[in-house]
Design a protein around this motif. Structure first.
Motif, PDB file in Angstrom:
ATOM      1  N   SER A  35     -48.954  42.047 -63.285  1.00 26.99           N
ATOM      2  CA  SER A  35     -49.831  41.670 -62.177  1.00 26.99           C
ATOM      3  C   SER A  35     -48.978  41.247 -60.996  1.00 26.99           C
ATOM      4  O   SER A  35     -47.885  40.705 -61.163  1.00 26.99           O
ATOM      5  CB  SER A  35     -50.773  40.536 -62.582  1.00 26.99           C
ATOM      6  OG  SER A  35     -50.032  39.390 -62.935  1.00 26.99           O
ATOM      7  N   SER A  36     -49.479  41.541 -59.815  1.00 26.64           N
ATOM      8  CA  SER A  36     -48.821  41.070 -58.600  1.00 26.64           C
ATOM      9  C   SER A  36     -49.910  40.666 -57.607  1.00 26.64           C
ATOM     10  O   SER A  36     -51.044  41.134 -57.690  1.00 26.64           O
ATOM     11  CB  SER A  36     -47.891  42.128 -58.014  1.00 26.64           C
ATOM     12  OG  SER A  36     -48.584  43.316 -57.758  1.00 26.64           O
ATOM     13  N   TYR A  37     -49.535  39.786 -56.687  1.00 30.69           N
ATOM     14  CA  TYR A  37     -50.499  39.195 -55.767  1.00 30.69           C
ATOM     15  C   TYR A  37     -49.951  39.237 -54.353  1.00 30.69           C
ATOM     16  O   TYR A  37     -48.744  39.172 -54.144  1.00 30.69           O
ATOM     17  CB  TYR A  37     -50.772  37.734 -56.146  1.00 30.69           C
ATOM     18  CG  TYR A  37     -51.313  37.584 -57.545  1.00 30.69           C
ATOM     19  CD1 TYR A  37     -52.679  37.570 -57.778  1.00 30.69           C
ATOM     20  CD2 TYR A  37     -50.454  37.482 -58.631  1.00 30.69           C
ATOM     21  CE1 TYR A  37     -53.183  37.448 -59.057  1.00 30.69           C
ATOM     22  CE2 TYR A  37     -50.953  37.360 -59.917  1.00 30.69           C
ATOM     23  CZ  TYR A  37     -52.313  37.345 -60.121  1.00 30.69           C
ATOM     24  OH  TYR A  37     -52.810  37.230 -61.385  1.00 30.69           O
ATOM     25  N   TYR A  38     -50.874  39.317 -53.412  1.00 32.95           N
ATOM     26  CA  TYR A  38     -50.486  39.275 -52.010  1.00 32.95           C
ATOM     27  C   TYR A  38     -51.569  38.534 -51.232  1.00 32.95           C
ATOM     28  O   TYR A  38     -52.759  38.796 -51.420  1.00 32.95           O
ATOM     29  CB  TYR A  38     -50.327  40.702 -51.449  1.00 32.95           C
ATOM     30  CG  TYR A  38     -49.851  40.733 -50.030  1.00 32.95           C
ATOM     31  CD1 TYR A  38     -48.505  40.510 -49.732  1.00 32.95           C
ATOM     32  CD2 TYR A  38     -50.731  40.951 -48.986  1.00 32.95           C
ATOM     33  CE1 TYR A  38     -48.058  40.526 -48.420  1.00 32.95           C
ATOM     34  CE2 TYR A  38     -50.293  40.967 -47.681  1.00 32.95           C
ATOM     35  CZ  TYR A  38     -48.955  40.748 -47.399  1.00 32.95           C
ATOM     36  OH  TYR A  38     -48.520  40.757 -46.106  1.00 32.95           O
ATOM     37  N   VAL A  39     -51.138  37.602 -50.392  1.00 33.44           N
ATOM     38  CA  VAL A  39     -52.058  36.911 -49.486  1.00 33.44           C
ATOM     39  C   VAL A  39     -51.693  37.351 -48.077  1.00 33.44           C
ATOM     40  O   VAL A  39     -50.541  37.199 -47.652  1.00 33.44           O
ATOM     41  CB  VAL A  39     -51.957  35.376 -49.615  1.00 33.44           C
ATOM     42  CG1 VAL A  39     -52.897  34.703 -48.625  1.00 33.44           C
ATOM     43  CG2 VAL A  39     -52.269  34.928 -51.029  1.00 33.44           C
ATOM     44  N   PHE A  40     -52.649  37.914 -47.378  1.00 33.98           N
ATOM     45  CA  PHE A  40     -52.393  38.375 -46.021  1.00 33.98           C
ATOM     46  C   PHE A  40     -52.150  37.189 -45.107  1.00 33.98           C
ATOM     47  O   PHE A  40     -52.919  36.223 -45.106  1.00 33.98           O
ATOM     48  CB  PHE A  40     -53.559  39.231 -45.516  1.00 33.98           C
ATOM     49  CG  PHE A  40     -53.609  40.576 -46.172  1.00 33.98           C
ATOM     50  CD1 PHE A  40     -52.964  41.659 -45.604  1.00 33.98           C
ATOM     51  CD2 PHE A  40     -54.278  40.750 -47.370  1.00 33.98           C
ATOM     52  CE1 PHE A  40     -52.998  42.902 -46.216  1.00 33.98           C
ATOM     53  CE2 PHE A  40     -54.311  41.982 -47.995  1.00 33.98           C
ATOM     54  CZ  PHE A  40     -53.668  43.069 -47.414  1.00 33.98           C
TER      55      PHE A  40
END
Length: 102
Positions: A35-40
């Motif tokens: 899993s990977s995450y990104y917050v703009f």
């Protein structure tokens, strides 16, 4: 990551003897290998990308309506849960295809 409602449903299915081929939470979790995450930047929009065993990617998202309520850990958890929910449909389709071919 099983929710309480998933555990409750699993218990009920077992109690009722409903054990023909089906997808269960352990199967769903077993499909996830990363899993990977990104917050703009400047937003509360959190995207989760789950990598499945076969290399396919599923996405989920979350966003706080009020920036003052944004919590990164909660955003990640909601985005993960939303992505994981999509796997149920995909795996259900695969199982139904196998059952139809039998």
């Amino acid at each position: 990551m099983n929710s309480a409602s998933e555990a409750s449903i699993e218990a009920e299915l077992k109690t009722k003897g409903l054990n023909v081929p089906r997808i269960d939470p352990a199967h769903i979790d077993g499909q996830i290998v990363g899993s990977s995450y990104y917050v703009f930047s400047g937003t509360t929009l959190t995207i989760c990308v789950l990598t499945l065993r076969n290399g396919f990617h599923v996405t989920g998202e979350s966003a706080s309506a009020s920036p003052e309520n944004f919590d990164a850990a909660i955003g990640r958890r909601i985005a993960f849960d939303n992505a994981r929910a999509k796997i149920w449909q995909l795996e259900g389709y695969v199982l139904r295809s196998k059952l139809a071919a039998a």
